[in-house]
Design a protein around this motif. Sequence first.
Motif, PDB file in Angstrom:
ATOM      1  N   ASP A 153       3.929  47.846  53.823  1.00 16.08           N
ATOM      2  CA  ASP A 153       5.148  47.028  53.715  1.00 16.08           C
ATOM      3  C   ASP A 153       5.495  46.720  52.265  1.00 16.08           C
ATOM      4  OD1 ASP A 153       3.056  45.393  53.244  1.00 16.08           O
ATOM      5  OD2 ASP A 153       3.657  43.807  54.633  1.00 16.08           O
ATOM      6  N   ASP A 154       4.975  47.552  51.360  1.00 15.68           N
ATOM      7  CA  ASP A 154       5.377  47.409  49.967  1.00 15.68           C
ATOM      8  C   ASP A 154       6.872  47.706  49.830  1.00 15.68           C
ATOM      9  OD1 ASP A 154       2.708  47.342  48.151  1.00 15.68           O
ATOM     10  OD2 ASP A 154       2.395  48.541  49.959  1.00 15.68           O
ATOM     11  N   ALA A 155       7.500  46.998  48.906  1.00 23.46           N
ATOM     12  CA  ALA A 155       8.916  47.238  48.642  1.00 23.46           C
ATOM     13  C   ALA A 155       9.032  47.847  47.252  1.00 23.46           C
ATOM     14  CB  ALA A 155       9.682  45.924  48.721  1.00 23.46           C
ATOM     15  N   VAL A 156       9.354  49.119  47.208  1.00 22.96           N
ATOM     16  CA  VAL A 156       9.394  49.803  45.919  1.00 22.96           C
ATOM     17  C   VAL A 156      10.838  50.017  45.484  1.00 22.96           C
ATOM     18  CG1 VAL A 156       8.666  51.850  44.641  1.00 22.96           C
ATOM     19  CG2 VAL A 156       7.222  50.945  46.482  1.00 22.96           C
ATOM     20  N   THR A 157      11.118  49.611  44.282  1.00 24.87           N
ATOM     21  CA  THR A 157      12.455  49.785  43.715  1.00 24.87           C
ATOM     22  C   THR A 157      12.423  50.920  42.694  1.00 24.87           C
ATOM     23  OG1 THR A 157      12.787  47.415  43.904  1.00 24.87           O
ATOM     24  CG2 THR A 157      14.294  48.614  42.432  1.00 24.87           C
ATOM     25  N   TYR A 158      13.323  51.868  42.819  1.00 18.52           N
ATOM     26  CA  TYR A 158      13.380  52.997  41.878  1.00 18.52           C
ATOM     27  C   TYR A 158      14.621  52.829  41.015  1.00 18.52           C
ATOM     28  CZ  TYR A 158      10.060  54.811  45.221  1.00 18.52           C
ATOM     29  OH  TYR A 158       8.972  54.958  46.026  1.00 18.52           O
ATOM     30  N   LEU A 159      14.430  52.719  39.734  1.00 21.25           N
ATOM     31  CA  LEU A 159      15.584  52.542  38.841  1.00 21.25           C
ATOM     32  C   LEU A 159      16.188  53.897  38.480  1.00 21.25           C
ATOM     33  CD1 LEU A 159      14.084  49.721  36.613  1.00 21.25           C
ATOM     34  CD2 LEU A 159      15.617  49.505  38.586  1.00 21.25           C
ATOM     35  N   GLU A 160      17.413  53.827  38.001  1.00 16.55           N
ATOM     36  CA  GLU A 160      18.132  55.049  37.635  1.00 16.55           C
ATOM     37  C   GLU A 160      17.574  55.655  36.345  1.00 16.55           C
ATOM     38  OE1 GLU A 160      21.222  56.593  38.997  1.00 16.55           O
ATOM     39  OE2 GLU A 160      20.150  55.606  40.652  1.00 16.55           O
ATOM     40  N   PRO A 161      17.460  56.947  36.292  1.00 10.62           N
ATOM     41  CA  PRO A 161      17.046  57.565  35.025  1.00 10.62           C
ATOM     42  C   PRO A 161      18.123  57.399  33.957  1.00 10.62           C
ATOM     43  CG  PRO A 161      17.611  59.252  36.652  1.00 10.62           C
ATOM     44  CD  PRO A 161      17.678  57.927  37.361  1.00 10.62           C
ATOM     45  N   GLU A 162      17.674  57.241  32.742  1.00 10.31           N
ATOM     46  CA  GLU A 162      18.592  57.133  31.597  1.00 10.31           C
ATOM     47  C   GLU A 162      18.185  58.187  30.581  1.00 10.31           C
ATOM     48  OE1 GLU A 162      21.121  55.196  31.357  1.00 10.31           O
ATOM     49  OE2 GLU A 162      20.797  53.553  32.778  1.00 10.31           O
ATOM     50  N   PRO A 163      18.550  59.423  30.828  1.00 13.82           N
ATOM     51  CA  PRO A 163      18.020  60.530  29.996  1.00 13.82           C
ATOM     52  C   PRO A 163      18.296  60.361  28.507  1.00 13.82           C
ATOM     53  CG  PRO A 163      19.238  61.374  31.898  1.00 13.82           C
ATOM     54  CD  PRO A 163      19.471  59.896  31.874  1.00 13.82           C
ATOM     55  N   ALA A 164      19.336  59.650  28.169  1.00 12.51           N
ATOM     56  CA  ALA A 164      19.710  59.580  26.754  1.00 12.51           C
ATOM     57  C   ALA A 164      19.570  58.180  26.196  1.00 12.51           C
ATOM     58  CB  ALA A 164      21.153  60.075  26.574  1.00 12.51           C
ATOM     59  N   ASP A 165      19.139  57.226  27.008  1.00 11.68           N
ATOM     60  CA  ASP A 165      19.209  55.836  26.546  1.00 11.68           C
ATOM     61  C   ASP A 165      17.982  55.019  26.951  1.00 11.68           C
ATOM     62  OD1 ASP A 165      19.879  53.326  25.740  1.00 11.68           O
ATOM     63  OD2 ASP A 165      21.878  53.340  26.640  1.00 11.68           O
ATOM     64  N   PRO A 166      16.936  55.091  26.177  1.00  9.38           N
ATOM     65  CA  PRO A 166      15.714  54.372  26.524  1.00  9.38           C
ATOM     66  C   PRO A 166      15.906  52.849  26.505  1.00  9.38           C
ATOM     67  CG  PRO A 166      15.544  55.372  24.349  1.00  9.38           C
ATOM     68  CD  PRO A 166      16.782  55.898  24.962  1.00  9.38           C
ATOM     69  N   ASP A 167      16.827  52.375  25.681  1.00  8.26           N
ATOM     70  CA  ASP A 167      17.048  50.933  25.652  1.00  8.26           C
ATOM     71  C   ASP A 167      17.645  50.456  26.966  1.00  8.26           C
ATOM     72  OD1 ASP A 167      16.050  50.776  23.132  1.00  8.26           O
ATOM     73  OD2 ASP A 167      18.005  50.988  22.161  1.00  8.26           O
TER      74      ASP A 167
END
Lengths: 451, 451, 490, 490
Positions: B177-191
């Motif tokens: 029942d873990d809730a995992v959130t996947y964020l969007e990749p930012e290929p050009a913007d690490p900040d």
Amino acid sequence: MRYLPHTQEDRREMLAALGVDHVDALFEDVPANALNADIDLPDHQSEMQVERAMARLAAKNVDAGSVPFFCGAGAYRHHVPATVDYVIQRGEFLTAYTPYQPEISQGTLQYLFEFQTQVATLLGTEVANASMWDGSTATAEAVLMARRITRRKKAVMAGGLHGHYADVVGTVTRFTDDAVTYLEPEPADPDAETQAIIDQIDDETSCVVVQSPNMFGHLLDLKRIAEAAHAKKALLIAVVTEVVSLGAITPPGDQGADIVVAEGQSLGNGLNFGGPYLGLFGTRQKYVRQMPGRVAGEARDADGRRGFVLTLSTREQHIRREKATSNICTNSGLCALAFTTHLSLLGEVGLRKLAMLNHRKAVELRDLLAGVPGVEVLNETFFNEFTLRLRRDAAYIVEALVERDVLGGVPVSRLLTKRDDVDELLLVAVTETVTRDDMETLARELREALA
Amino acid sequence: MRYLPHTQEDRREMLAALGVDHVDALFEDVPANALNADIDLPDHQSEMQVERAMARLAAKNVDAGSVPFFCGAGAYRHHVPATVDYVIQRGEFLTAYTPYQPEISQGTLQYLFEFQTQVATLLGTEVANASMWDGSTATAEAVLMARRITRRKKAVMAGGLHGHYADVVGTVTRFTDDAVTYLEPEPADPDAETQAIIDQIDDETSCVVVQSPNMFGHLLDLKRIAEAAHAKKALLIAVVTEVVSLGAITPPGDQGADIVVAEGQSLGNGLNFGGPYLGLFGTRQKYVRQMPGRVAGEARDADGRRGFVLTLSTREQHIRREKATSNICTNSGLCALAFTTHLSLLGEVGLRKLAMLNHRKAVELRDLLAGVPGVEVLNETFFNEFTLRLRRDAAYIVEALVERDVLGGVPVSRLLTKRDDVDELLLVAVTETVTRDDMETLARELREALA
Amino acid sequence: RDEGLIFEIGSPAVTGVDLEDPGDFETALGGFERTEPMGLTGLSEPHVVRHYTRLSQKNYGIDTGLFPLGSCTMKHNPRLNEKIARLPGFADIHPMQPERTVQGALEVIDTLADWLCKLTNMAAIAMSPKAGAHGELCGMMAIRAALEHRGEQRRTVLVPESAHGTNPATAVFCGFQVKTLASTEDGRVDVAALKAQLGPDVAAIMLTNPNTCGLFEKDIQEIAAAVHEAGGYFYCDGANFNALIGKVRPGDLGIDAMHFNLHKTCSTPHGGGGPGSGPTVLSEALAPFAPVPWVEKAVGGGLRLKATVRDGNTAFGRMTAFHGQMGMFTRALAYLMSHGRDGLRLVAEDAVLNANYVAAGLDKAMTRTYKARPMHEVLFDDRFLKGTGVDTLGFAKALIDEGFHPMTMYFPLVASGAMLIEPTETESRRSLDEFVFAMTKLAEAAKAGETERFDQAPRFAPLKRLDETAAARKPVLRYEPPAPYAQAAE
Amino acid sequence: RDEGLIFEIGSPAVTGVDLEDPGDFETALGGFERTEPMGLTGLSEPHVVRHYTRLSQKNYGIDTGLFPLGSCTMKHNPRLNEKIARLPGFADIHPMQPERTVQGALEVIDTLADWLCKLTNMAAIAMSPKAGAHGELCGMMAIRAALEHRGEQRRTVLVPESAHGTNPATAVFCGFQVKTLASTEDGRVDVAALKAQLGPDVAAIMLTNPNTCGLFEKDIQEIAAAVHEAGGYFYCDGANFNALIGKVRPGDLGIDAMHFNLHKTCSTPHGGGGPGSGPTVLSEALAPFAPVPWVEKAVGGGLRLKATVRDGNTAFGRMTAFHGQMGMFTRALAYLMSHGRDGLRLVAEDAVLNANYVAAGLDKAMTRTYKARPMHEVLFDDRFLKGTGVDTLGFAKALIDEGFHPMTMYFPLVASGAMLIEPTETESRRSLDEFVFAMTKLAEAAKAGETERFDQAPRFAPLKRLDETAAARKPVLRYEPPAPYAQAAE
């Protein structure tokens, strides 16, 4: 430098401890004009760089595994089990010294003792030594040993002795007063060779050196020659260049040879462009103190446990100096380990099977090539190698076969470099590594090259 | 069969000793309908045959050493010294069991203890375990461990986490029942990536999983993320897929990460088409009893001599069964040996030099490729890998480069298989094995392929 | 724990190799088929691995510890070299393949030859000798051939008492007579005496430099000049070249021939007694007499193998069936390339530094035979053991119990109870310190009268002291199966 | 003799690797450069070789002797497989290379998959699991996915007490609850009790067959049918497949999933604790849920790697970053091809024969837990030690002094002081006889009251008995440099 443990600081401190301020002070006895000359060589390279450079050189060669392959003539391509290579790479074997300290060298000594037993068994001799450099140098040593035993000077080289082996004997005896007789090769007539040998034996003869299977692949009747030699109190030195043949053929020792030498490369050792190889050397018990090379023998330790030591060293140069039986010192320890490991894997059943498999494939190839126009097979008997008389120059045909991606054998002219009458003879060898496909390829390409 | 020691006679005699006349009598409990079914597989083959068949398969692959090579994305081609491969092939290491009997396993146990020390040092953590299967499974274990520690269910995956690693976390947590959130990749913007991570951290958050250098090669400010996480009592799990980077970059542990996992393949281990690899796992001392996997610890023997044992086994499945911290059992012992041997050879000076050499070559390549029309370099920071945005589909270009005998990198679409917006992104990695020539070849061929 | 012999643990019915069945066919063996059982035994593959693994563990090697063997140069054997030697392009090529299919191999030989000539500043090299002693033979035969070419009958070879046994043995092998060269009190050749010994019958001198006492023959250029003036040649034993490599070129010292021990200086492994490799450099004067084969540039480009002596050249002959120890050449070349010019000089410097460091460390506890500055090895004698009841042998065997291989003992013959110590450059300072510590501890124990620990040494080796005398008296050189019961009962 | 840690014998200033100098350049590390010293040490190459060689000599391995470890199947590891795995075409290819550059690798995976499916008569296989426990996870996840697909919420997994600890741990890892399955007096699953335990919440049973008492679950087909009828799945732990390979196909027994331990059954080396490899076969019912990636025929010929789940298939996910343990696949395939159909059947037969032979040999001296015919391993308990003052641990450690690795101890939990013995098929009769002899001798010694030799065992190992309890109480998991003198003096 990855092999040198000292840091610059270590060096400085160690020099300081010695009371000198520069390492050149330690070379004070070297004439100044000979110290630190500039040498025109490149500086050190990383492991990766060295590996790449060497791999590039390796890639310039056509390795035997990449093409149908039929070269023999004293060096044979057999399959060596991966186990063998693992065993010889173990550091305790690979990086050990000559086993002069038996208490911490039982690994080496026991395998040498096992090796000697296997070699004596194979050659059919009572004893064997712990190896020589290769078959050719072992042959030369055998000739010198026969002279020591018989105190006679005349040595007779059979016409079927490998040309390079005969050359080595000639070189080693060049500056002694030995009288070496070289008989004519009989590429198609082993009986004539045998008769010529027997005819040469007289009361001056120290030994006859006879190879069987001979350079051309024929099997000789060593027993007949041994009897003739012994009748004149001469010794028979038998030479075997393909030790796998002894899995199928009655060994020379059982046929009466007094000294048997062999090239042991076929078991456990790769082709390696000709070296390191492994000389096998066996003889009668009564000649053991005239035998060259190292020997391991059984011994007991202070607790009565069985162990092994290098023994009979009073024959050797490091004890006997100018009165030594030979100047040989380092031999082929690791090659002997490869040999004995391979033979322990094979065992008696495996060796017999391997030998018969080699022979069967040779019979198969003989049948195939006998049907090629322009090819005459000269052998009635052979083990895994036989001689072809070609319609054209054999060296030329071998080059033509290279163009067709086949390494088709060894021209006899490369072994008998001083003769003009062997140019059309080609030695063709087959081992268990050769497939039916390989053989058919050879037959086809040979047919075309000769057309 | 060369691996089976019994002769037929042995088998007969042993069966007779057991009072049965056929081996099937020993299988009496097997239902008759399931015994001795005919299986459609070939019979046994000789070593030579197997070696040839496998070598033929190997030859169908383009090995990295044979072409200019720029693939990375979590698997890196470094030069492994020959010494490493020798060490791991020694039978006493290779054929040992898990070191549950410490008195006859000190070899394994001591190197594991040394390994753990090296890993903790590299990762900047207080402790490390004796290895996991690979970086991706170690990441999933870290997420589960964070949940055990925090007793919270929300795990946040950074957008720059290797796509396959995120998939593995997703798979392992699929039935919990873990809730995992996947964020969007930012290929050009690490900040932007960093900010998105920080924005996700709340009082429910167990952990944030952040890779640096991230999938696109950017270096992230882990310290900032750690502070944000710790403010909410969440854990920072840092992921490193190229462990050589830690020779040049401040380690995640020193930046505040609570758990650091890494793929250790780069040191000592070859590419091997993806496995076996080596998961590194380090954390804080206080979490050690929640840590998955085996650990070696110091111990004393009955004479007081220092030795090593597997310890804290009460966390493990063979003792704790369903209450274990993890089901992991066999780990990557031999890969850990390769790693620690390589790192012992490098030492601190060697690792730093190796890392800076990788980085320098990457800088060099960045400069070269930045000048290729149709190529945009997305990175300002990177270690030995960076992302290109190409004028055309990256997978297509990589195929085109294969035609030109170049393995030009990894299309991001192979890592983020569920996305359609990354098709033109190409990951390009450089290590010390890449030459200037290789780089110029890539630049040239890429220019042509994009033209 | 004892490991049985393969004849005891194996069986004639077992094999560890799977082979295609040869089947029935008409043989062509002419009636010479082997019919009797041989008496060989086989083991399955698992038991072969186990047998040799267990045997290996009874061995000491460079991989397990320091080897202070004077004049033997036991140094680290890089695994890179093992890997390279096994590349199929080197390991799986036949010596009689057509030359254009082995251009890479010929290039290895040619390149290694070039390195060795440059490192020695010599004109030519014979690559085929199979080991050091074979290289000596090569050099001495070249000298005989050169003398013969000059039409001279010189037969005397001068050899110092401290020389390796191979030197006199080799000289005799070539039909020379050996005379002992006098030395001075300080452990070097007596130049004045040497000059007095020179004459029209002297064919050559054979020296080792650094000599086997570890000292550099500082008058070597004067000696060379005197020998040359007297019409003789100068053979230098290359066993100790590790002290000079990259630092001093023997050609600059006036020598005419010198063999390499690639398995010493160039780290190709000693292998428990071989294979070695003994390429031999030759001066301008001797070069025309080098044996076949050699590698040379081919007319149309590439390299060729010159292997025939029929066209009237002056090669003295052929030393071995093929072209020498290719497997050692690849390793040696990898070794030389790895070090390079700069690294090789460091090899010599560190080798000499280490020996001096050990010498200084041991001077307190032991008795050094000569006062002069040692090079890569240092000679002690048994004076410090006088009256202790401990001899060199016991001292050396006790070193085994300390975890070290013994030093070279009772050689050279010029020192009483000689102990010749050569650490080599691949030992760290830590490892040298441990060695010095162990030796010092033993010397103190001997002086303290703890004779038992020497008499009974080694106590912690796989076996206790072996009785070599009894073994030589009635040598058992092969396994004989125990007599069957019936026979035994008779 | 003790070998120091690399941190004690190495130095921060030493490296054993030569690298090109990176030189000065403008970095792109964004201010994250490592600035502090790390505290790592390096060793020169010679000393690295020596360190690990000495460490290795403190280990016991299959190469040094028999490994009677029940349920662990420690068999001979062929060197051929090591050689094959190192071919550059296998060892030096990247997991993300374009598919057409790795067709040979895909063929290895595909061919091995085919062998494993045929040997088990199962429909499909997941190749990516990294070890046995990972394979269990794969199988149990496939079961969860199948249940989910069926829309069922079953949560109970039945596991016998004798099961490997990984079984319950894995089940819990997938969100299941574990209930213990009853067994009968004779060491097998109690079928009647099992049937009674089955119900609508039972997701699966997990059995090992042969079970960890070494007995074949003879009612397995009935069990499978009952489980299936009750709507559950049958997971079989493949750890003991060595008893069946080539002889019995688990698919014929009704199982739904089973992992292989390639490092047990297929001889890829155990490596002191990995890497393993755990391909998992699946029944028709579970096949649709197998994880990515897998190898399949490509449309235009050749093979492709199916690695994406976006197009609506039912794969339950991805278990690892890449495609599984390729390095183990090449070894396992070489192993299977070497034996072939005929040889593999012999493997199972000899494994069972050897266990029965040992069982019979030990019956006089020891107490067998179950009377039933053992398969590839046999279970003894400590009844024969009753009253001797010797326990299983002491008995096992004493075996070390006889030159053998101890058997599996205190597992399975169903026997008091369990001793589970599995010789494997690669031991010879001679080696089994030696083992039986040693065990019998020890049993006699225990009964004769020689407790000291057990209490103090091992006496002849590199170390004496280690205090594991103290080690766990205050764990020291990494080397800490000794405090500097100044600090220590405070």
